[in-house]
Design an enzyme around this catalytic site. Structure first.
Site, PDB file in Angstrom:
ATOM      1  N   GLY A  45       0.819  -1.215   0.000  1.00  0.00           N
ATOM      2  CA  GLY A  45       0.000   0.000   0.000  1.00  0.00           C
ATOM      3  C   GLY A  45       0.843   1.251   0.000  1.00  0.00           C
ATOM      4  N   ALA A  46       1.903   1.263  -0.829  1.00  0.00           N
ATOM      5  CA  ALA A  46       2.902   2.323  -0.733  1.00  0.00           C
ATOM      6  C   ALA A  46       2.725   3.446  -1.741  1.00  0.00           C
ATOM      7  CB  ALA A  46       4.303   1.711  -0.898  1.00  0.00           C
ATOM      8  N   ASN A  47       1.614   3.456  -2.481  1.00  0.00           N
ATOM      9  CA  ASN A  47       1.442   4.493  -3.489  1.00  0.00           C
ATOM     10  C   ASN A  47       0.730   5.733  -2.961  1.00  0.00           C
ATOM     11  OD1 ASN A  47      -0.944   2.760  -3.416  1.00  0.00           O
ATOM     12  ND2 ASN A  47      -1.733   4.068  -5.051  1.00  0.00           N
ATOM     13  N   THR A  48       0.243   5.665  -1.716  1.00  0.00           N
ATOM     14  CA  THR A  48      -0.485   6.797  -1.161  1.00  0.00           C
ATOM     15  C   THR A  48      -0.442   6.746   0.359  1.00  0.00           C
ATOM     16  OG1 THR A  48      -2.612   8.001  -1.230  1.00  0.00           O
ATOM     17  CG2 THR A  48      -2.718   5.598  -1.086  1.00  0.00           C
ATOM     18  N   GLY A  49      -0.826   7.838   0.998  1.00  0.00           N
ATOM     19  CA  GLY A  49      -0.993   7.866   2.455  1.00  0.00           C
ATOM     20  C   GLY A  49       0.252   7.515   3.247  1.00  0.00           C
ATOM     21  N   GLY A  51       1.756   4.673   3.655  1.00  0.00           N
ATOM     22  CA  GLY A  51       2.708   3.817   2.960  1.00  0.00           C
ATOM     23  C   GLY A  51       3.672   4.611   2.103  1.00  0.00           C
ATOM     24  N   SER A 174      -4.697  -1.039  14.574  1.00  0.00           N
ATOM     25  CA  SER A 174      -5.478   0.153  14.892  1.00  0.00           C
ATOM     26  C   SER A 174      -5.946   0.084  16.330  1.00  0.00           C
ATOM     27  CB  SER A 174      -6.690   0.255  13.974  1.00  0.00           C
ATOM     28  OG  SER A 174      -7.601   1.239  14.428  1.00  0.00           O
ATOM     29  N   TYR A 200     -14.303  -4.399  10.407  1.00  0.00           N
ATOM     30  CA  TYR A 200     -13.012  -3.703  10.451  1.00  0.00           C
ATOM     31  C   TYR A 200     -12.303  -3.967  11.773  1.00  0.00           C
ATOM     32  CZ  TYR A 200      -9.570   0.053  10.578  1.00  0.00           C
ATOM     33  OH  TYR A 200      -8.393   0.763  10.692  1.00  0.00           O
TER      34      TYR A 200
END
Length: 353
Positions: A45-49, A51, A174, A200
């Site tokens: 998940g490294a393309n945004t946020g 990450g 979380s 979640y």
């Protein structure tokens, strides 16, 4: 001219205090300045946020970064941006869809074949409170992506992590895990009405239980594994929650969100800390709340549930069973509390990620 001095001074003081308060409320920056030259980092998940910001910071510190993402266009763009900013040419975009067992295996196989080592695995990708979607293999999307996908990926990279020891696995969980419950009779919400919030929270509890069980199984290998609540950050993770869509939340609650919600750069600091800090090299099986080690919820300390989750997960994803490692300190708990070296930073307790 003098009549403007007081208002400007007051405004400057208010803005300055707001910035300092936000820094305090969001936990501050990573206290470690350690570099990671020669180390390979895999981040999902490294393309945004968080990450992307974690990849950026670890690239600055000299790491070889493997960015695992579902959207390759965004991933390539993010990788180019990070290479340009950090002047680190060893930042690579790789495809992985954590909602697909086939994709996870292909990604892991490529990493195992192409990379000489994996020093740090950061299981960062996640989905939060989405509709009742299913993964490619029929799992609940939140349980499938947040837990099962990373469970399989981690196990497929274990031999590489062991051969690269000392190495680290970081599972992003979380604060929501504290209200999570494991329904072992219906982990994938096939028999009961779907509750996206409960789904979640179950997936985030699974992250902590997985961390605890994996740490036991990896005793003596030089591979550590810890779970992390990074705090609340303004990222795309909350896109399904409906927050900020009303005028009330935007105007009335906006100032409170500003103080309590981190930027992605701030939100990445705890992950960077767990990835690089030398004082954490032998710390394993623990739960961190931002930059501070904390006791997780009681249900996250249930060793029987952790082992049961492992066995159920291995069955669901078709993983060969691993025998749990026995305790090494003569007690039922093989993970003695970590004695911190030096003072830990004082931070505010964050909200759900």
């Amino acid at each position: 001219m003098n009549k403007y001095i007081l208002p400007v001074s007051v405004l400057g003081t208010v803005v300055g205090c707001g910035v300092l308060l936000k820094d305090h409320m969001t936990g501050g920056v990573c206290p470690s300045k350690d570099k990671i030259q020669g180390k390979t980092v895999v981040i999902t998940g490294a393309n945004t946020g968080l990450g992307k910001e974690t990849a950026r910071e670890l690239a600055k510190r000299g790491g070889r970064i493997i960015m695992g993402c579902r959207n390759m266009e965004k991933c390539e763009t993010a990788a180019r941006e990070i290479r340009g900013e950090t002047l680190n040419k060893h930042v690579y975009a790789r495809h992985i869809d954590l909602a697909s067992i086939k994709s996870i295996r292909e990604f892991a196989n490529r990493v195992n074949q192409e990379e000489e080592r994996v020093d740090i695995l950061i299981n960062n990708a996640g989905v939060m409170r989405c509709p009742a979607w299913k993964t490619e293999d029929g799992f609940d999307m939140q349980f499938g992506v947040n837990h099962l996908g990373h469970f399989l990926l981690t196990n497929r990279l274990l031999e590489k992590l062991k051969s690269s020891a000392p190495s680290r696995v970081i599972n992003l969980s979380s604060l929501a895990h504290i209200v999570g419950e494991m329904d072992f009779n219906d982990l994938n919400w096939e028999r009961k009405k779907y509750d996206t919030k409960k789904a979640y929270c179950q997936s985030k509890l699974a992250n902590v239980l997985f961390t605890r069980e994996l740490a036991k199984r990896l005793q003596g290998t030089g591979v550590t594994v810890n779970a992390l609540h990074p705090g609340v950050a303004a990222t795309e993770l909350g896109r399904h929650t409906g927050m900020h869509r009303s005028q009330f939340s935007s105007t009335v609650l906006g100032p409170f969100f500003y103080l309590l919600v981190k930027t992605p750069q701030q939100g990445a600091q705890p992950t960077v800390f767990l990835a690089v800090a030398k004082e954490l090299e032998e710390v394993t099986g623990r739960y961190f709340d931002v930059l501070q080690e904390k006791e997780p919820a009681p249900q996250a300390l249930d060793d029987e549930a952790a082992q049961r989750l492992w066995e159920a997960s291995a069955s669901l994803v078709g993983l060969e069973q691993m025998e749990p490692a026995p305790p090494t300190n003569g007690t039922t708990d093989p993970l003695p509390p970590h004695q911190h070296q030096g003072p830990m930073p004082i931070i505010a307790v964050p909200q759900q990620a």
